[in-house]
Design a protein around this motif. Structure first.
Motif, mmCIF file in Angstrom:
data_model
loop_
_atom_site.group_PDB
_atom_site.id
_atom_site.type_symbol
_atom_site.label_atom_id
_atom_site.label_comp_id
_atom_site.label_asym_id
_atom_site.label_seq_id
_atom_site.Cartn_x
_atom_site.Cartn_y
_atom_site.Cartn_z
ATOM 1 N N GLN A 82 0.826 -1.205 0.000
ATOM 2 C CA GLN A 82 0.000 0.000 0.000
ATOM 3 C C GLN A 82 0.865 1.263 0.000
ATOM 4 O O GLN A 82 0.525 2.254 -0.646
ATOM 5 C CB GLN A 82 -0.950 -0.026 1.199
ATOM 6 N N GLY A 83 2.002 1.214 0.679
ATOM 7 C CA GLY A 83 2.925 2.342 0.626
ATOM 8 C C GLY A 83 3.503 2.534 -0.766
ATOM 9 O O GLY A 83 3.718 3.666 -1.218
ATOM 10 N N THR A 84 3.755 1.421 -1.457
ATOM 11 C CA THR A 84 4.273 1.489 -2.821
ATOM 12 C C THR A 84 3.260 2.128 -3.756
ATOM 13 O O THR A 84 3.610 2.985 -4.586
ATOM 14 C CB THR A 84 4.645 0.085 -3.318
ATOM 15 N N LYS A 85 1.988 1.737 -3.637
ATOM 16 C CA LYS A 85 0.960 2.331 -4.498
ATOM 17 C C LYS A 85 0.854 3.830 -4.257
ATOM 18 O O LYS A 85 0.843 4.632 -5.215
ATOM 19 C CB LYS A 85 -0.405 1.664 -4.271
ATOM 20 N N ARG A 86 0.806 4.240 -3.015
ATOM 21 C CA ARG A 86 0.716 5.672 -2.693
ATOM 22 C C ARG A 86 1.908 6.438 -3.266
ATOM 23 O O ARG A 86 1.758 7.532 -3.817
ATOM 24 C CB ARG A 86 0.658 5.859 -1.183
ATOM 25 N N THR A 87 3.085 5.842 -3.156
ATOM 26 C CA THR A 87 4.298 6.517 -3.610
ATOM 27 C C THR A 87 4.338 6.632 -5.127
ATOM 28 O O THR A 87 4.746 7.664 -5.678
ATOM 29 C CB THR A 87 5.539 5.766 -3.099
ATOM 30 N N LEU A 88 3.909 5.589 -5.827
ATOM 31 C CA LEU A 88 3.887 5.629 -7.287
ATOM 32 C C LEU A 88 2.929 6.694 -7.809
ATOM 33 O O LEU A 88 3.231 7.412 -8.765
ATOM 34 C CB LEU A 88 3.504 4.257 -7.846
ATOM 35 N N ILE A 89 1.756 6.800 -7.188
ATOM 36 C CA ILE A 89 0.790 7.808 -7.618
ATOM 37 C C ILE A 89 1.334 9.208 -7.348
ATOM 38 O O ILE A 89 1.224 10.108 -8.192
ATOM 39 C CB ILE A 89 -0.567 7.596 -6.915
ATOM 40 N N HIS A 90 1.939 9.397 -6.190
ATOM 41 C CA HIS A 90 2.532 10.699 -5.871
ATOM 42 C C HIS A 90 3.642 11.030 -6.861
ATOM 43 O O HIS A 90 3.730 12.156 -7.369
ATOM 44 C CB HIS A 90 3.067 10.690 -4.441
ATOM 45 N N ALA A 91 4.507 10.051 -7.160
ATOM 46 C CA ALA A 91 5.646 10.286 -8.053
ATOM 47 C C ALA A 91 5.199 10.666 -9.460
ATOM 48 O O ALA A 91 5.847 11.480 -10.132
ATOM 49 C CB ALA A 91 6.531 9.043 -8.107
ATOM 50 N N ARG A 92 4.093 10.115 -9.907
ATOM 51 C CA ARG A 92 3.573 10.419 -11.237
ATOM 52 C C ARG A 92 3.283 11.904 -11.413
ATOM 53 O O ARG A 92 3.463 12.468 -12.498
ATOM 54 C CB ARG A 92 2.280 9.612 -11.475
ATOM 55 N N ASP A 93 2.846 12.548 -10.360
ATOM 56 C CA ASP A 93 2.383 13.931 -10.440
ATOM 57 C C ASP A 93 3.337 14.941 -9.809
ATOM 58 O O ASP A 93 2.989 16.106 -9.654
ATOM 59 C CB ASP A 93 1.006 14.054 -9.770
ATOM 60 N N HIS A 94 4.555 14.492 -9.428
ATOM 61 C CA HIS A 94 5.510 15.376 -8.761
ATOM 62 C C HIS A 94 6.917 15.146 -9.307
ATOM 63 O O HIS A 94 7.181 14.166 -10.001
ATOM 64 C CB HIS A 94 5.501 15.143 -7.242
ATOM 65 N N SER A 95 7.798 16.058 -8.958
ATOM 66 C CA SER A 95 9.199 15.921 -9.370
ATOM 67 C C SER A 95 9.859 14.754 -8.639
ATOM 68 O O SER A 95 9.345 14.270 -7.620
ATOM 69 C CB SER A 95 9.967 17.211 -9.066
ATOM 70 N N VAL A 96 11.006 14.318 -9.143
ATOM 71 C CA VAL A 96 11.750 13.241 -8.486
ATOM 72 C C VAL A 96 12.114 13.637 -7.054
ATOM 73 O O VAL A 96 11.958 12.847 -6.116
ATOM 74 C CB VAL A 96 13.021 12.885 -9.296
ATOM 75 N N GLU A 97 12.582 14.865 -6.882
ATOM 76 C CA GLU A 97 12.973 15.309 -5.548
ATOM 77 C C GLU A 97 11.784 15.306 -4.596
ATOM 78 O O GLU A 97 11.904 14.878 -3.431
ATOM 79 C CB GLU A 97 13.606 16.699 -5.612
#
Length: 304
Positions: free
Chosen positions: A251-266
């Protein structure tokens, strides 16, 4: 029935499912008219669009029930993975046009343009939220597509985490053929899924049929199976494999992937840093790390 009475009826129906959104009860208490929920494996739930005689067309009730269902699945500690399918010969024919015409009748009864617009805006928001509930569900969602998947259904699978299909599947972003732009997610998700603005615009402007082979080649789906039975068997196998992993990690991985899609790498690195400063203190991390290091039995993780 006058416009006030009609509006009250719609609000009452919406309120019914809004209350369901808040429910933390077990899935066994949920009763739906247009979708079927089964539990083929421990921690794996299958959500099946269940209007086969209508090719699982999305009527108002189904939109509401999809949103309620996925909110309930998110809250259920018995659920770790969701499989999304369609009953019968099709995944879904998209929006139920006959049902949509009843909304049009409500608009005819209202003379003021501002009030007509507000009615439409509210309805679109309900439908958008239904599909957003799939993405917002912390549990991975695997869409298994057989037969036609057009219009609203094409939008819906874009909200899933993983998409598989059988060789009889086909896809069409159909909205332009009924005189509208797609408004429930595909135009927002699809460019990020397949990475080709040119192809997205071609599909959206023409509403042409996309074969499952093309869907595989462009990345809309990641696996293609010979028939529906193989599709369901293999999808369940993957779902079961995911369900045996740490729910904290998945579940942490899913949240992180969705966040990463819409934000910068940093920004994404900061986000996961803030999550993992807590989550790696979980028993899941210790149990999984020990099992890997000792090559012992696979760990069994507590419900989350």
């Amino acid at each position: 029935m006058n416009i006030i009475a009609k509006s009250l009826k719609v609000l009452q129906q919406s309120s019914k499912y809004a209350n369901t959104y808040q429910s933390l009860s077990s899935m066994s208490t949920m009763k739906f008219e247009t979708i079927s929920i089964t539990k083929p494996k421990e921690f794996v739930y299958q959500v099946e669009l269940n209007r086969p005689k209508k090719l699982n067309a999305l009527n108002n009730t189904m939109w509401l029930e999809i949103g309620a269902c996925f909110k309930e699945l998110e809250d259920s500690s018995d659920c770790r993975v969701v499989i999304l399918t369609g009953a019968g010969k099709a995944f879904s024919a998209g929006i139920d046009l006959q049902d949509a015409m009843s909304l049009g009748q409500n608009l005819v009864d209202e003379d003021d343009v501002a009030r007509r617009c507000r009615m439409i805006e509210k309805k679109i928001k309900i439908y958008q939220d239904a599909f957003l509930s799939i993405e917002k569900c912390r549990k991975p969602v695997i869409a298994a597509v057989n037969g036609l998947c057009i219009g609203g259904a094409f939008n819906m699978i874009c909200a899933a985490d993983i998409r598989y299909a059988s060789k009889d599947a086909w896809f069409s972003l159909k909205e332009v053929d009924i005189g509208m732009a797609a408004d429930v997610g595909a135009l927002q998700w699809l460019p990020k899924i397949i990475g080709s603005e040119s192809l997205v615009r071609e599909l959206a402007f023409t509403a042409r049929k996309m074969t499952p082979e093309e869907a595989l080649s462009c990345g809309l789906i990641s696996r293609l199976f010979n028939d529906n039975q193989t599709l369901l068997t293999e999808t369940l196998s993957i779902a079961e494999e995911i369900s045996l992993k740490s729910p904290v990690a998945v579940q942490g991985t899913k949240r992180t992937l969705i966040h990463a899609r819409d934000h910068s790498v940093e920004d994404g690195l900061e986000y996961i840093r803030n999550i993992n400063q807590t989550m790696i203190q979980s028993d899941d991390f210790v149990n999984a790390a020990v099992a890997q290091a000792t090559k012992g039995d696979a760990p069994v993780f507590s419900k989350l």
